[in-house]
Design an enzyme around this catalytic site. Sequence first.
Site, PDB file in Angstrom:
ATOM      1  N   LYS A  28      30.238  30.458  39.962  1.00  0.00           N
ATOM      2  CA  LYS A  28      29.298  29.564  40.650  1.00  0.00           C
ATOM      3  C   LYS A  28      28.956  30.058  42.061  1.00  0.00           C
ATOM      4  O   LYS A  28      27.800  30.014  42.472  1.00  0.00           O
ATOM      5  CB  LYS A  28      29.867  28.141  40.697  1.00  0.00           C
ATOM      6  CG  LYS A  28      29.753  27.429  39.342  1.00  0.00           C
ATOM      7  CD  LYS A  28      30.507  26.125  39.313  1.00  0.00           C
ATOM      8  CE  LYS A  28      29.791  25.019  40.048  1.00  0.00           C
ATOM      9  NZ  LYS A  28      30.541  23.738  39.951  1.00  0.00           N
ATOM     10  N   TYR A  31      33.748  37.865  38.128  1.00  0.00           N
ATOM     11  CA  TYR A  31      33.406  38.415  39.450  1.00  0.00           C
ATOM     12  C   TYR A  31      32.312  39.475  39.318  1.00  0.00           C
ATOM     13  O   TYR A  31      31.267  39.392  39.960  1.00  0.00           O
ATOM     14  CB  TYR A  31      34.663  39.016  40.086  1.00  0.00           C
ATOM     15  CG  TYR A  31      34.509  39.396  41.536  1.00  0.00           C
ATOM     16  CD1 TYR A  31      34.345  38.409  42.515  1.00  0.00           C
ATOM     17  CD2 TYR A  31      34.537  40.724  41.942  1.00  0.00           C
ATOM     18  CE1 TYR A  31      34.219  38.757  43.862  1.00  0.00           C
ATOM     19  CE2 TYR A  31      34.417  41.073  43.279  1.00  0.00           C
ATOM     20  CZ  TYR A  31      34.255  40.088  44.240  1.00  0.00           C
ATOM     21  OH  TYR A  31      34.132  40.425  45.573  1.00  0.00           O
ATOM     22  N   TYR A  73      20.655  20.889  52.206  1.00  0.00           N
ATOM     23  CA  TYR A  73      19.381  21.105  52.904  1.00  0.00           C
ATOM     24  C   TYR A  73      19.580  21.037  54.405  1.00  0.00           C
ATOM     25  O   TYR A  73      20.318  20.181  54.893  1.00  0.00           O
ATOM     26  CB  TYR A  73      18.342  20.066  52.465  1.00  0.00           C
ATOM     27  CG  TYR A  73      17.837  20.361  51.083  1.00  0.00           C
ATOM     28  CD1 TYR A  73      16.647  21.040  50.889  1.00  0.00           C
ATOM     29  CD2 TYR A  73      18.599  20.011  49.962  1.00  0.00           C
ATOM     30  CE1 TYR A  73      16.195  21.349  49.614  1.00  0.00           C
ATOM     31  CE2 TYR A  73      18.158  20.310  48.680  1.00  0.00           C
ATOM     32  CZ  TYR A  73      16.964  20.979  48.513  1.00  0.00           C
ATOM     33  OH  TYR A  73      16.535  21.298  47.257  1.00  0.00           O
ATOM     34  N   ARG A  81      46.247  40.884  47.245  1.00  0.00           N
ATOM     35  CA  ARG A  81      45.681  42.143  46.770  1.00  0.00           C
ATOM     36  C   ARG A  81      46.624  43.263  47.181  1.00  0.00           C
ATOM     37  O   ARG A  81      47.646  43.038  47.807  1.00  0.00           O
ATOM     38  CB  ARG A  81      44.275  42.315  47.316  1.00  0.00           C
ATOM     39  CG  ARG A  81      43.415  41.160  46.835  1.00  0.00           C
ATOM     40  CD  ARG A  81      41.993  41.347  47.143  1.00  0.00           C
ATOM     41  NE  ARG A  81      41.421  42.472  46.425  1.00  0.00           N
ATOM     42  CZ  ARG A  81      40.162  42.859  46.565  1.00  0.00           C
ATOM     43  NH1 ARG A  81      39.368  42.218  47.397  1.00  0.00           N
ATOM     44  NH2 ARG A  81      39.690  43.881  45.878  1.00  0.00           N
ATOM     45  N   ASP A  85      32.217  26.547  54.694  1.00  0.00           N
ATOM     46  CA  ASP A  85      33.331  26.993  53.852  1.00  0.00           C
ATOM     47  C   ASP A  85      33.923  25.770  53.158  1.00  0.00           C
ATOM     48  O   ASP A  85      33.852  24.652  53.690  1.00  0.00           O
ATOM     49  CB  ASP A  85      34.410  27.674  54.709  1.00  0.00           C
ATOM     50  CG  ASP A  85      35.164  28.736  53.943  1.00  0.00           C
ATOM     51  OD1 ASP A  85      35.048  29.920  54.284  1.00  0.00           O
ATOM     52  OD2 ASP A  85      35.887  28.364  52.979  1.00  0.00           O
ATOM     53  N   GLY A 134      17.666  29.764  48.750  1.00  0.00           N
ATOM     54  CA  GLY A 134      16.750  28.641  48.963  1.00  0.00           C
ATOM     55  C   GLY A 134      16.749  28.197  50.418  1.00  0.00           C
ATOM     56  O   GLY A 134      15.693  27.943  50.999  1.00  0.00           O
ATOM     57  N   SER A 158      32.993  33.792  48.394  1.00  0.00           N
ATOM     58  CA  SER A 158      33.501  33.993  47.021  1.00  0.00           C
ATOM     59  C   SER A 158      34.963  34.379  47.073  1.00  0.00           C
ATOM     60  O   SER A 158      35.376  35.136  47.949  1.00  0.00           O
ATOM     61  CB  SER A 158      32.738  35.106  46.298  1.00  0.00           C
ATOM     62  OG  SER A 158      33.309  35.317  45.023  1.00  0.00           O
TER      63      SER A 158
HETATM   64  N1  UDP Z   1      47.868  46.760  42.453  1.00  0.00           N
HETATM   65  C1  UDP Z   1      49.197  47.142  42.321  1.00  0.00           C
HETATM   66  N2  UDP Z   1      50.152  46.263  42.749  1.00  0.00           N
HETATM   67  C2  UDP Z   1      49.862  45.066  43.308  1.00  0.00           C
HETATM   68  C3  UDP Z   1      48.512  44.678  43.447  1.00  0.00           C
HETATM   69  C4  UDP Z   1      47.543  45.561  42.991  1.00  0.00           C
HETATM   70  O1  UDP Z   1      49.510  48.236  41.845  1.00  0.00           O
HETATM   71  O2  UDP Z   1      50.802  44.341  43.684  1.00  0.00           O
HETATM   72  C5  UDP Z   1      46.824  47.710  42.017  1.00  0.00           C
HETATM   73  C6  UDP Z   1      45.763  47.109  41.093  1.00  0.00           C
HETATM   74  O3  UDP Z   1      46.169  47.172  39.742  1.00  0.00           O
HETATM   75  C7  UDP Z   1      44.573  47.993  41.407  1.00  0.00           C
HETATM   76  C8  UDP Z   1      44.742  48.338  42.871  1.00  0.00           C
HETATM   77  O4  UDP Z   1      46.117  48.100  43.172  1.00  0.00           O
HETATM   78  O5  UDP Z   1      44.609  49.174  40.642  1.00  0.00           O
HETATM   79  C9  UDP Z   1      43.882  47.512  43.785  1.00  0.00           C
HETATM   80  O6  UDP Z   1      44.067  46.162  43.497  1.00  0.00           O
HETATM   81  P1  UDP Z   1      43.483  44.955  44.343  1.00  0.00           P
HETATM   82  O7  UDP Z   1      44.167  43.724  43.851  1.00  0.00           O
HETATM   83  O8  UDP Z   1      43.584  45.235  45.779  1.00  0.00           O
HETATM   84  O9  UDP Z   1      41.941  44.812  43.965  1.00  0.00           O
HETATM   85  P2  UDP Z   1      40.870  45.652  43.126  1.00  0.00           P
HETATM   86  O10 UDP Z   1      40.581  46.885  43.911  1.00  0.00           O
HETATM   87  O11 UDP Z   1      41.432  45.979  41.762  1.00  0.00           O
HETATM   88  O12 UDP Z   1      39.702  44.740  43.018  1.00  0.00           O
END
Ligand code: UDP
Length: 369
Positions: free
Chosen positions: A142, A198, A101, A241, A70, A153, A126
């Site tokens: 990347k 992504y 390697y 998220r 990591d 590899g 990632s």
């Molecule tokens: N989302 C939201 N408020 C937040 C963060 C995310 O409403 O504070 C929404 C985002 O627009 C998406 C969904 O929640 O529609 C899931 O977002 P996430 O960031 O978890 O990742 P994604 O599934 O889009 O890759």
Amino acid sequence: MEKLLLITRNLVNNIQKIIQEDITEINKRLQQRGISYNDKTVLVTGGAGFLGSWVCDVLISQGAKVICMDNFSSGKPKNIEHIYNHPNFRFISHDIATPIYFGKVHPHAFSVPDVKRIDLVMHMASRASPFEFERHPISILKSNTIGTFNALGIANLNNADFFYTSTSEVYGNPPADAVPTSEDYFGNVNPIGPRSCYDESKRAGEAFVMAYILEYQINAWVVRIFNTYGPRIRWGKTFGRVVPNFIHQALQDHDITIFGDGKQTRSYTYIVDEIEAILTDISTPEAKGTVINIGNNIETTVVELAELIIELTNSNSKIIHQPLPIDDPVRRQPALKRANEILKWKPQIQLKKGLKRTIEWFKTIVDEN
Ligand code: UDP
């Protein structure tokens, strides 16, 4: 051997109770399936990340030797500190997008000559948060292109099996008639949009895996992971998220920030179901050389998620709406026919239960952000 098991038990005892219980549950399920990684040496790229660290924990608890790689771009030292000194665990601080390697000295690249055997390479490195697609697009590209090439590899040179964590993002924004989305759907991806670093790099990563299968007959497994949550999910004000964001906001009685009208859907898988599926996939010969969706088949709108989290945390938070990010997928729900038929797997943990556990864990973490 007994001493080793004792050390393993003690180390596993040092982690939070909730994670320990979940590791036990994953091991119970794998045991019922007759799956063990006991005698394997496994290289896990992204091993300090959310998914990677769970994989490391389960492998170590099964007696496997783990080489965790990591660069802590999104992984955290905290996720692996409890196993750091375990005799079967080795940490290598390295970005897989730079060649490395094993088993020999390479004159022009990083070398780890004393590792003589790798049975399985799991490429899980990632960044995955949409907030970071804008800030770190090059490192994301990347990790999944050059990083996948480098990881393949390593597998090829060591005659090792290969596993790649792809994503539901390869489907982009599927039209209504492609939801639930099956593995046969080729995707609707904007190649120059904010999510393209992504989405497109994960697609390229899959193409790299297929090329190595064709050209080198490598044994490879690919899963497309849908939204996953649980203890250790990464959280921070600038990259959180939806699940960790809402839990944090609710616990603080802050406003819950729904992007757009909140009618967009996601299908959330609890970490125990996810790790069971991943470790089952690699142990299933019929899954070799194909891709399989791993996710929950129950769709939840973002509004429903917010309301559930408010209820479970007894929060006084109010919902507020903010602009919807560009290219935010409208619906995401996996078709699970392949997972059901080939892996005999389906998610077992309902959103309410998984969220309760995640909230309980969230209360124990010290917020560093
Ligand atoms: N989302 C939201 N408020 C937040 C963060 C995310 O409403 O504070 C929404 C985002 O627009 C998406 C969904 O929640 O529609 C899931 O977002 P996430 O960031 O978890 O990742 P994604 O599934 O889009 O890759």
